[in-house]
Design a protein around this motif. Structure first.
Motif, mmCIF file in Angstrom:
data_model
loop_
_atom_site.group_PDB
_atom_site.id
_atom_site.type_symbol
_atom_site.label_atom_id
_atom_site.label_comp_id
_atom_site.label_asym_id
_atom_site.label_seq_id
_atom_site.Cartn_x
_atom_site.Cartn_y
_atom_site.Cartn_z
ATOM 1 N N GLY A 1 0.823 -1.207 0.000
ATOM 2 C CA GLY A 1 0.000 0.000 0.000
ATOM 3 C C GLY A 1 0.852 1.249 0.000
ATOM 4 O O GLY A 1 2.063 1.204 0.236
ATOM 5 N N THR B 1 0.845 5.596 1.146
ATOM 6 C CA THR B 1 0.273 6.751 1.826
ATOM 7 C C THR B 1 0.887 7.972 1.166
ATOM 8 O O THR B 1 2.111 8.061 1.034
ATOM 9 C CB THR B 1 0.611 6.744 3.334
ATOM 10 O OG1 THR B 1 0.072 5.561 3.923
ATOM 11 C CG2 THR B 1 0.039 7.972 4.033
ATOM 12 N N THR C 1 -4.565 7.184 1.237
ATOM 13 C CA THR C 1 -3.972 5.850 1.281
ATOM 14 C C THR C 1 -4.608 4.975 0.214
ATOM 15 O O THR C 1 -5.705 5.263 -0.261
ATOM 16 C CB THR C 1 -4.181 5.177 2.655
ATOM 17 O OG1 THR C 1 -5.584 5.042 2.894
ATOM 18 C CG2 THR C 1 -3.532 5.961 3.775
ATOM 19 N N ILE D 1 1.821 -2.083 8.554
ATOM 20 C CA ILE D 1 0.648 -1.620 9.285
ATOM 21 C C ILE D 1 0.104 -2.809 10.081
ATOM 22 O O ILE D 1 0.074 -3.931 9.565
ATOM 23 C CB ILE D 1 -0.415 -1.085 8.297
ATOM 24 C CG1 ILE D 1 0.146 0.135 7.570
ATOM 25 C CG2 ILE D 1 -1.717 -0.748 9.014
ATOM 26 C CD1 ILE D 1 -0.710 0.628 6.442
ATOM 27 N N TYR E 1 -0.576 -4.925 5.634
ATOM 28 C CA TYR E 1 -0.089 -4.062 4.565
ATOM 29 C C TYR E 1 1.360 -3.647 4.790
ATOM 30 O O TYR E 1 1.745 -3.278 5.898
ATOM 31 C CB TYR E 1 -0.939 -2.790 4.481
ATOM 32 C CG TYR E 1 -2.362 -3.039 4.086
ATOM 33 C CD1 TYR E 1 -2.735 -3.075 2.746
ATOM 34 C CD2 TYR E 1 -3.341 -3.245 5.045
ATOM 35 C CE1 TYR E 1 -4.048 -3.297 2.371
ATOM 36 C CE2 TYR E 1 -4.660 -3.475 4.688
ATOM 37 C CZ TYR E 1 -5.004 -3.504 3.356
ATOM 38 O OH TYR E 1 -6.306 -3.731 2.988
ATOM 39 N N ASP F 1 3.400 -0.647 3.974
ATOM 40 C CA ASP F 1 3.105 0.734 3.571
ATOM 41 C C ASP F 1 4.354 1.469 3.132
ATOM 42 O O ASP F 1 5.379 1.437 3.818
ATOM 43 C CB ASP F 1 2.473 1.503 4.740
ATOM 44 C CG ASP F 1 2.279 2.963 4.385
ATOM 45 O OD1 ASP F 1 1.385 3.267 3.575
ATOM 46 O OD2 ASP F 1 3.047 3.797 4.913
ATOM 47 N N THR G 1 5.216 5.269 2.490
ATOM 48 C CA THR G 1 4.713 6.626 2.664
ATOM 49 C C THR G 1 5.569 7.594 1.866
ATOM 50 O O THR G 1 6.801 7.573 1.970
ATOM 51 C CB THR G 1 4.719 7.030 4.153
ATOM 52 O OG1 THR G 1 3.806 6.186 4.857
ATOM 53 C CG2 THR G 1 4.295 8.478 4.339
ATOM 54 N N ARG H 1 3.347 8.289 10.088
ATOM 55 C CA ARG H 1 3.571 8.473 8.656
ATOM 56 C C ARG H 1 3.620 9.959 8.309
ATOM 57 O O ARG H 1 4.468 10.397 7.529
ATOM 58 C CB ARG H 1 2.482 7.772 7.844
ATOM 59 C CG ARG H 1 2.629 6.270 7.896
ATOM 60 C CD ARG H 1 1.567 5.616 7.048
ATOM 61 N NE ARG H 1 0.714 4.833 7.929
ATOM 62 C CZ ARG H 1 -0.429 4.278 7.589
ATOM 63 N NH1 ARG H 1 -0.899 4.431 6.361
ATOM 64 N NH2 ARG H 1 -1.131 3.574 8.440
#
Length: 157
Positions: free
Chosen positions: A23, A25, A49, A85, A98, A100, A102, A140
């Protein structure tokens, strides 16, 4: 689009077993404010997100998600942090974890609005007056707003 088609296809095969998904962000900043969305699923404010589609470059996913969710065009300036996450269990019983990525991002064009059904609002929040937010989201934001050149490695430990 709340659930990407590839996830729907996977769910038909694995049911509600935990999925490991990449994922992004996008922490979008403009004139001393950060772009946040009011999520339809939990009623909480969050940066943009989303899930990375198969074969999609992560930075392009961040740009796509910002446009899809808020109607705002952005530039992706740098990778700010990488982390896992905590596992999520959705109302329908589906489970996911996930990875992530960022990104610190800048506004290019557009006025924010809730551009999809994943959010009920999208707006700029002054950096010194942010709404209450989950601690993982705050971490984040902090990484993206830090001005650091190197990406942070977030650890839940």
């Amino acid at each position: 689009m709340p659930i990407p088609p590839f996830v729907t296809d996977l769910r038909r095969m694995v049911g509600d077993h935990e999925l490991w998904l990449p994922g992004v962000t996008a922490v979008v900043v403009h004139e001393g404010a950060v772009l946040l969305t009011l999520r339809a699923d939990n009623g909480e404010w969050a940066p943009v997100t989303g899930i990375i589609d198969p074969g999609e470059e992560p930075a392009l996913a961040a740009r796509r998600e910002a446009l899809e969710e808020t109607g705002v065009e952005i530039s992706v300036d740098r990778l700010a942090s990488v982390g896992v996450i905590p596992p999520v269990t959705y109302a329908n019983g589906d489970r996911a974890s996930y990875l992530d990525l960022t990104f610190a991002c800048s506004w290019v064009a557009g006025t924010p609005y809730a551009a999809d059904d994943e959010n009920t609002d999208a707006r700029w929040w002054p950096l010194d007056a942010l709404p209450p937010m989950d601690e993982h989201l705050r971490a984040r934001l902090e990484a993206a707003l830090s001005g650091e050149c190197a990406a942070r490695y977030r650890s839940g430990r």
